[in-house]
Write an enzyme that holds these catalytic residues in place. Structure first.
Site, PDB file in Angstrom:
ATOM      1  N   ASP A 445       0.976  -1.311   0.214  1.00  9.32           N
ATOM      2  CA  ASP A 445       0.105   0.096   0.168  1.00  9.32           C
ATOM      3  C   ASP A 445       0.618   1.274  -0.119  1.00  9.32           C
ATOM      4  O   ASP A 445       1.987   1.326   0.311  1.00  9.32           O
ATOM      5  CB  ASP A 445      -0.900   0.057   1.235  1.00  9.32           C
ATOM      6  N   ASP A 515     -11.017   2.048  -3.028  1.00  5.04           N
ATOM      7  CA  ASP A 515     -11.630   1.547  -1.553  1.00  5.04           C
ATOM      8  C   ASP A 515     -13.346   1.699  -1.698  1.00  5.04           C
ATOM      9  O   ASP A 515     -13.975   1.370  -0.485  1.00  5.04           O
ATOM     10  CB  ASP A 515     -11.210   2.660  -0.462  1.00  5.04           C
TER      11      ASP A 515
HETATM   12  C1  GLA Z   1      -6.008   2.013   2.441  1.00  5.14           C
HETATM   13  C2  GLA Z   1      -6.262   0.899   1.507  1.00  5.14           C
HETATM   14  C3  GLA Z   1      -7.238  -0.105   1.928  1.00  5.14           C
HETATM   15  C4  GLA Z   1      -6.600  -0.679   3.248  1.00  5.14           C
HETATM   16  C5  GLA Z   1      -6.244   0.610   4.397  1.00  5.14           C
HETATM   17  C6  GLA Z   1      -5.358   0.200   5.493  1.00  5.14           C
HETATM   18  O1  GLA Z   1      -6.776   2.683   2.546  1.00  5.14           O
HETATM   19  O2  GLA Z   1      -6.952   1.179   0.059  1.00  5.14           O
HETATM   20  O3  GLA Z   1      -7.587  -1.056   1.479  1.00  5.14           O
HETATM   21  O4  GLA Z   1      -5.740  -1.491   3.219  1.00  5.14           O
HETATM   22  O5  GLA Z   1      -5.677   1.422   3.720  1.00  5.14           O
HETATM   23  O6  GLA Z   1      -5.087   1.102   6.214  1.00  5.14           O
END
Ligand code: GLA
Length: 694
Positions: A445, A515
């Site tokens: 990420d 997300d």
């Molecule tokens: C980001 C990602 C999510 C999740 C969060 C965790 O927002 O897009 O899918 O992994 O971080 O903190």
């Protein structure tokens, strides 16, 4: 195939041709489009207009240097160490090595060589273009601007399609006609970001099935720039490559800068054909070799179910349920490490949190493996929370400027990846995790853009290189990891879809699309992504309702059908699902496994779009099999009956069609011309149609 005739170079694919060559002191572009007889190509003479209208600006140059009477956007601009900022490139021959055409350009006086590289992938009708710039002298040369490719096409008034996105709004597509002036698509954030995406689609009046389309994508993740210019001289130019904003590359003696690859294509058969060419190309050529040919597993991800509150027992319970419904991979998202109880602490401390996992991660992994599933883990390697052991020990490891405060975002800072110690630290963390645990999947990420982008370790004249160095460091790290740990699946994520690009897909296996897991919004997002990126690379989860973003409640079957249009995952709290929901999940996951080869390897047709139709329908076709997903959002005036005309089938074949509890046999021509009559009953109704050639 590469042909050279009378100093004209012709790249030839199955359907397309691209021609250019040196002529009267300039490297001139001639043609890009469907095939013609290559013997007919010739250079056009430039008709001068006036002393104010430079012939260099009127000419279609293949790679425009800044210098002389040039006022259009240059493809390359340099500064020599004596202060000269004018580049006079001369054609210096060509070479063809391993299917790559290399055109050599040299400055008339200064020791710089620019190589334009071309490779045509004939089967796919896609041309790879990249440039390397070499310092042949004894003094540094400063590159202030360097795009990977330039395209010239006849006429103005092209429509440019891209996205105008943001977090949870990745799919906001726009189409804008450019009659004059310039349009810029870019990122200045350090990553690709959600706002624009590094691809282009140019057309005048194309639709899904017909019309001329020029398209391309950049194999880079980071600050990119695409500039489209409708010139006063009756043609349109497009440049694509590294962003020149806050960019300068110090090229040391005998060093070469290799710019990212640009892939470009042309079709006269509309957007569908464009997508098919790009999708096949990504699947066969761009994706990392390791897992290129395998199908993506159905995964469970803990994020929406348990957020930061991951606890071994609860994860084990989730894992058992995940196995029961048919998941093949169990991924623990954020929250498993350091003092990570919220987003305010812990990033950088990649050691298992012993309160949450008293017996280490082994206990969970053992259970997951025992159930017959693979195990995956989330990590955000490029970041650090100021509230972490790592930051307390190495406050100098982040990007920063002198005399400026650090700006946090999501309570975190970006690590300076131009520092070797940082790269080694990240490599060792990941290498350690992959060596010590049976981890088959990493979700990598990156949750904030850069700020105060200074690297105090670098020379003052190298400061503006950090954008490029950072992206390169990420790719180098993945490459090193892959060399040591074969067959690991790696998902790219940047607050959802902030890292969707060809660069990422050359190193990672897939990306987290958004997300935003609301099934309705996802129809828009996934449709938008599907123009360029194949379904296999798009991770899509089924999550809980009411959705955390908009509070919307949508039936589970509809949610499944939406997520089944990419690489399926489950992201809801299945510990709380009812018996009926669990049963439906089992049925849908089983069905997905039966059709996933069609979704993940097939050609995708956007048959109906909720952007303009009452229903939405996406069809996939793979070797005599097909699957169609149809969605209705809300029932209007009691209408339940719809016709869906299918695409991509063989007119002369008979298909067995399974839908709405019916099985019928119909010819390809019938399905294409007459179509299937469907009943979609009520709000948020959806159907899955399966076809097989008999
Ligand atoms: C980001 C990602 C999510 C999740 C969060 C965790 O927002 O897009 O899918 O992994 O971080 O903190």
């Amino acid at each position: 195939m590469i042909k050279v005739l009378n100093n004209i170079f012709v790249l030839e694919g199955k359907n397309i041709q691209y021609a250019f060559g040196p002529y009267k002191g300039l490297l001139r572009h001639i043609y890009f489009g469907n095939k013609a007889d290559e013997k007919d190509f010739e250079h056009f003479e430039i008709r001068d207009i006036s002393s104010n209208d430079s012939s260099c600006d009127i000419a279609w140059e293949e790679y425009t240097p800044w210098g002389g009477l040039r006022y259009k956007e240059p493809a390359v601009k340099v500064r020599f160490s004596d202060g000269t900022r004018d580049l006079v490139l001369e054609y210096d021959g060509f070479a063809i090595e391993e299917d790559v055409l290399r055109i050599m350009l040299k400055d008339k006086f200064y020791p710089i060589a620019i190589f334009l590289n071309y490779k045509i992938y004939e089967e796919y009708d896609i041309i790879a273009r990249w440039v390397d710039i070499k310092n042949l002298g004894e003094e540094d040369i400063f590159i202030e601007k360097a795009y990977s490719c330039e395209i010239n096409i006849d006429g103005t008034g092209y429509n440019i399609t891209n996205v105008l996105g943001h977090w949870v709004g990745e799919g906001r597509r726009f189409k804008q006609r450019l009659d004059g002036g310039k349009l810029i698509l870019e990122s200045r954030k350090g990553n690709t970001g959600h706002n624009n995406n590094p691809y282009f689609i140019l057309d005048i009046d194309a639709n899904e099935d017909k019309g001329e389309v020029y398209f391309g994508a950049l194999e880079y993740t980071g600050n990119f720039k695409i500039l489209v210019e409708a010139t006063p001289y009756y043609y349109t130019r497009l440049l694509m490559g590294l962003n020149d904003f806050d960019f300068e590359y110090k090229l040391k003696p005998s060093e070469a800068l290799i710019l990212p690859k640009a892939y470009i294509g042309y079709t006269d058969k509309g957007y569908s054909d464009m997508s098919h060419r790009l999708h096949r190309f990504v699947r066969d050529i761009i994706l990392p070799v390791d897992l290129r040919n395998s199908l993506r597993p159905v995964l469970f991800n803990s994020w929406e179910a348990t957020l930061f509150n991951v606890k071994c027992d609860e994860q084990i319970e989730l894992a058992r349920k995940a196995k029961d419904i048919g998941c093949e991979l169990f991924v623990v998202d954020d929250g498993w490490f350091g003092e990570r109880y919220s987003d305010s602490a812990g990033l950088g401390d990649w050691k298992v949190n012993r309160h949450k996992f008293p017996n280490g991660l082994e206990e969970l992994i053992h259970e997951v493996n025992g159930l017959g599933m693979d195990f995956g883990l989330w990590i955000e390697p490029e970041m650090v929370n100021p509230d972490s052991e790592l930051y307390r020990q190495h406050p100098d490891w982040v990007y920063r400027f002198n005399n400026r405060e650090l700006t946090t975002s999501r309570n975190q800072l970006v690590l300076n990846l131009s520092l070797n110690e940082v790269k080694e630290y990240i490599f060792n963390v990941l290498d350690g995790l992959l060596t010590n645990y049976n981890i088959k999947y990493i979700k990598w990420d990156m949750n904030r853009p850069f700020s105060e982008a200074g690297a105090l370790n670098l020379d003052i004249k190298e400061q503006k290189m950090i954008w490029f160095l950072h992206s390169k460091a990420v790719f180098d790290l993945i490459e090193r990891l892959r060399e040591k740990h074969n067959g690991i699946e790696i998902e790219a994520c940047a607050s959802g879809g902030g890292r969707m690009d060809f660069g990422v897909l050359n190193y990672f296996d897939e990306f987290w699309t958004s997300d935003n897991t609301d099934a309705l919004d996802r129809l828009f997002i996934q449709e938008s992504v599907s123009y360029i990126y194949p379904a296999k690379t798009m991770r899509c989860w089924v999550t809980d309702c009411p959705n955390f973003i908009n509070g919307r409640t949508i039936p589970l079957e509809f949610r499944f059908h939406v997520a089944m249009m990419g690489s399926l995952g489950i992201g809801g709290n299945i510990n709380k699902w009812t018996k009926e929901e669990i049963e439906l999940a089992k049925e849908k996951i089983k069905q997905y496994k039966e059709i996933r080869h069609i979704v993940q390897k097939g050609d995708l047709f956007r048959i109906k779009s909720i952007l303009k139709d009452e229903i939405h329908a996406i069809q996939y076709v793979y070797q005599g099999e097909s699957v169609v997903f149809v969605f209705k959002l809300y029932e209007k005036f009691g209408r339940k009956q719809y016709k869906v005309k299918l695409k991509g089938l063989n007119d002369d074949k008979i298909y067995e069609v399974k839908y709405s509890d019916k099985i019928v046999r119909k010819g390809g021509a019938y399905l294409k011309n007459v179509g299937l009559e469907l009943i979609l009953d009520g709000d948020f109704s959806s159907q899955l149609i399966r076809l097989k050639e008999i």
